[in-house]
Design an enzyme around this catalytic site. Structure first.
Site, PDB file in Angstrom:
ATOM      1  CE1 TYR A  47      -3.022   3.087   0.568  1.00 39.74           C
ATOM      2  CE2 TYR A  47      -4.416   1.398   1.516  1.00 39.74           C
ATOM      3  CZ  TYR A  47      -4.260   2.668   1.004  1.00 39.74           C
ATOM      4  OH  TYR A  47      -5.337   3.513   0.937  1.00 39.74           O
ATOM      5  CE1 TYR A 104      -5.545   0.955 -11.699  1.00 41.72           C
ATOM      6  CE2 TYR A 104      -4.792  -0.018  -9.648  1.00 41.72           C
ATOM      7  CZ  TYR A 104      -5.708   0.039 -10.663  1.00 41.72           C
ATOM      8  OH  TYR A 104      -6.775  -0.817 -10.658  1.00 41.72           O
TER       9      TYR A 104
END
Lengths: 385, 154
Positions: free
Chosen positions: A285, A333
């Protein structure tokens, strides 16, 4: 006993995003419905077979709401609210639920309109005024969540000599992956100097050290390996999982440079029976560049304090030794408030060899690590084909 | 040195001029905030295991004893980490950026978040000694903040 639930007995059979980005124009439920429909199509599994719904969207009663919206009457639900790592934990809970006979097919969903709502805070909408942090942190003007990670980054620099350029390497490598991902929002190449020269947000973190803010949704279908083997796509096995939480608010975290990833990672590796050397793809993450540096250390890819030098020289990028955040991650992204589900989606695609230009050749084992809150919750999954 | 309490003078604070987020004292914290208003920094000490704790709560996070005493803190400590915030979290902080958000380890062994004020953000260093100052932000609320101790700045 716990290990028995894994052992290549459970699999991820379908994955999908909704439409992620800016100005998508879908509601939170539409994101989840679209992603769910696509993930079920991906798996080739009928909606009628879904008997567990596990939704997290930071609305009221998400699993019941999503089940109702999709016309599913589940016999098992779970909404685990642990921030951005909840989805790794929901895969774990799906594995245990299926293993115990509580359900056969679990649908995990997430949806967010973070960008459309223009909300500054992520992961659950920040701090409820009844929480202690509202009294003991907010009055001091913390820029949540950036400032929490900035406090950790500054301490890491102080203790280990980590530099802003080293943190920037993470953003640069991640952007190189994003350039290979048609779904990524930010695909223009960047340099270390671009990161350092981008506006300072909360020192030492610059704008390009911070993740994007987008809308988006995702869904993952978990079922038994036995069922998955009859489905459309090759099963991706859930080999191991682990969770750890050490605090909620950042001022309660005792050691800002060592996280719960130490424990969550160790547990996941033990259950999976693999080591760091077996990992072909890493999805951590990346809410901020520092999250990846600390995560790599705590998950055992390098020693504590060596994360800064470890990420140098493009090690995490395409052609690097340790392909990391191969979708372009939260930095490039997408980041609709919580990234955990999207990390799983990318790992599954890598293990199925679905990734086209960004495919990591011969990827067999992937590590997914979700982080929630303010370095607060850590959930590791090890997946394999 | 114990920080001398003094009565907050409400006349020093212009009514309604402060728009930043304010703590809403509850049953765990009202004694703390009342003391802050008197320019006293109090921390809880567990009567069972004798550990100090912060933030205030009804049970000890070490031994779960629900007996405790409020103790005056020295108000002195060391900077564990900090960040200089350049983007205001809310409009109320726009005229304050850049400012220092910090984690302070008090000499009693507890950590709290606060701001380091009364100095240029550029001179703030991890490990520097700091001491409490009280900022009366409204007639009801005083925020404990910190400034570098004498001799702490190079």
């Amino acid at each position: 006993m716990l290990r028995n639930a894994f052992q290549r007995k459970m699999a991820i059979a379908g994955v999908a995003e909704s439409e992620c980005g800016h100005g998508v124009g879908l509601t939170i439920l539409q994101h989840q419905a679209l992603a769910a429909k696509r993930a079920l199509d991906d798996a080739g599994i009928d909606k009628e077979e879904v008997d567990a719904v596990m939704a997290v969207d930071f609305l009221g009663l998400p699993s019941l709401q999503v089940a109702e919206y999709l016309g599913i009457k589940p016999r098992f639900t779970d909404t685990t609210v642990t921030g951005g790592s909840a989805f790794e934990t929901l895969v774990e809970h799906a594995v245990l639920g299926i293993s115990a006979g509580l359900c056969d097919v679990a649908l995990i969903t997430y949806g967010s309109t973070l960008w459309s709502d223009r909300r500054r805070v992520t992961e659950g909408g920040g701090v409820d005024t009844r929480m202690p942090a509202a009294q003991f942190e907010s009055p001091y003007g913390d820029l949540s969540p950036v400032s929490a990670y900035a406090l950790a980054a500054n301490r890491h620099m102080h203790e280990y000599g980590t530099t802003g350029e080293q943190l920037a390497e993470v953003a640069v490598s991640t952007r190189r992956w994003a350039a290979l991902n048609p779904r990524a929002l930010m695909r223009e190449p960047i340099t270390i100097s671009d990161v350092i020269q981008s506006p300072m947000i909360s020192s030492p973190l610059h704008k390009l050290d911070c993740c994007l803010m987008t809308d988006g949704g995702g869904a993952v279908v978990v079922t038994s390996a036995e069922r998955a083997r009859d489905l459309r796509r090759p099963p991706v096995y859930v080999l191991g999982s682990g969770f750890s939480s050490t605090h909620l608010s950042i001022s309660q975290m005792r050691d800002l440079t060592t996280t719960g990833a130490v424990d969550s990672g160790r547990r996941a590796f033990e259950i999976a029976g693999v080591t760091n050397a077996d990992i072909d793809v890493v999805e951590i993450y990346d809410s901020f560049t520092i999250s990846v540096v600390i995560g790599l250390e705590d998950l055992g890819f390098c020693k504590k304090g060596e994360g800064g030098s470890f990420v140098q020289g493009g090690r995490l990028g395409p052609e690097g030794e340790l392909p990391t955040n191969t979708s372009g991650g939260g930095l490039s992204y997408t980041h609709p408030g919580a990234l955990g589900l999207f990390l799983i989606i990318e790992a599954v695609r890598q293990l199925r060899c679905d990734c086209g230009e960004r495919q990591v050749a011969g990827a067999e084992v992937a590590l997914v690590h979700g982080i929630g809150g303010w370095l607060s919750s850590h959930a590791t999954l090890i997946l394999g084909r | 040195m114990v920080v001398e309490p003094r009565d907050a003078d409400p006349r020093e604070v212009e009514m309604g001029s402060y728009e930043g987020p304010l703590p809403k004292p509850d049953k765990d914290s009202e004694v703390y905030w009342e003391a802050a208003r008197r320019h006293e920094l109090l921390v809880q000490q567990c009567s069972g295991c004798k550990r100090f704790r912060f933030y205030p709560r009804s049970v000890c996070p070490n031994c779960l004893s629900d007996e405790f005493q409020w103790r005056p803190a020295t108000g002195r400590g060391r900077l564990y980490s900090f960040t200089v915030i350049h983007r205001a979290p809310t409009p109320s902080f726009r005229d304050q950026v850049p400012y220092v958000l910090a984690l302070i380890d008090l000499d009693e062994g507890v950590r709290m978040m606060s701001n380091v004020i009364e100095c240029d953000p550029d001179v703030v260093r991890i490990g520097m000694r700091v001491e409490v100052v009280f900022e009366d932000v409204t007639p009801e609320i005083t925020l404990p903040k910190f400034k570098p101790s004498a001799g702490a700045v190079d």
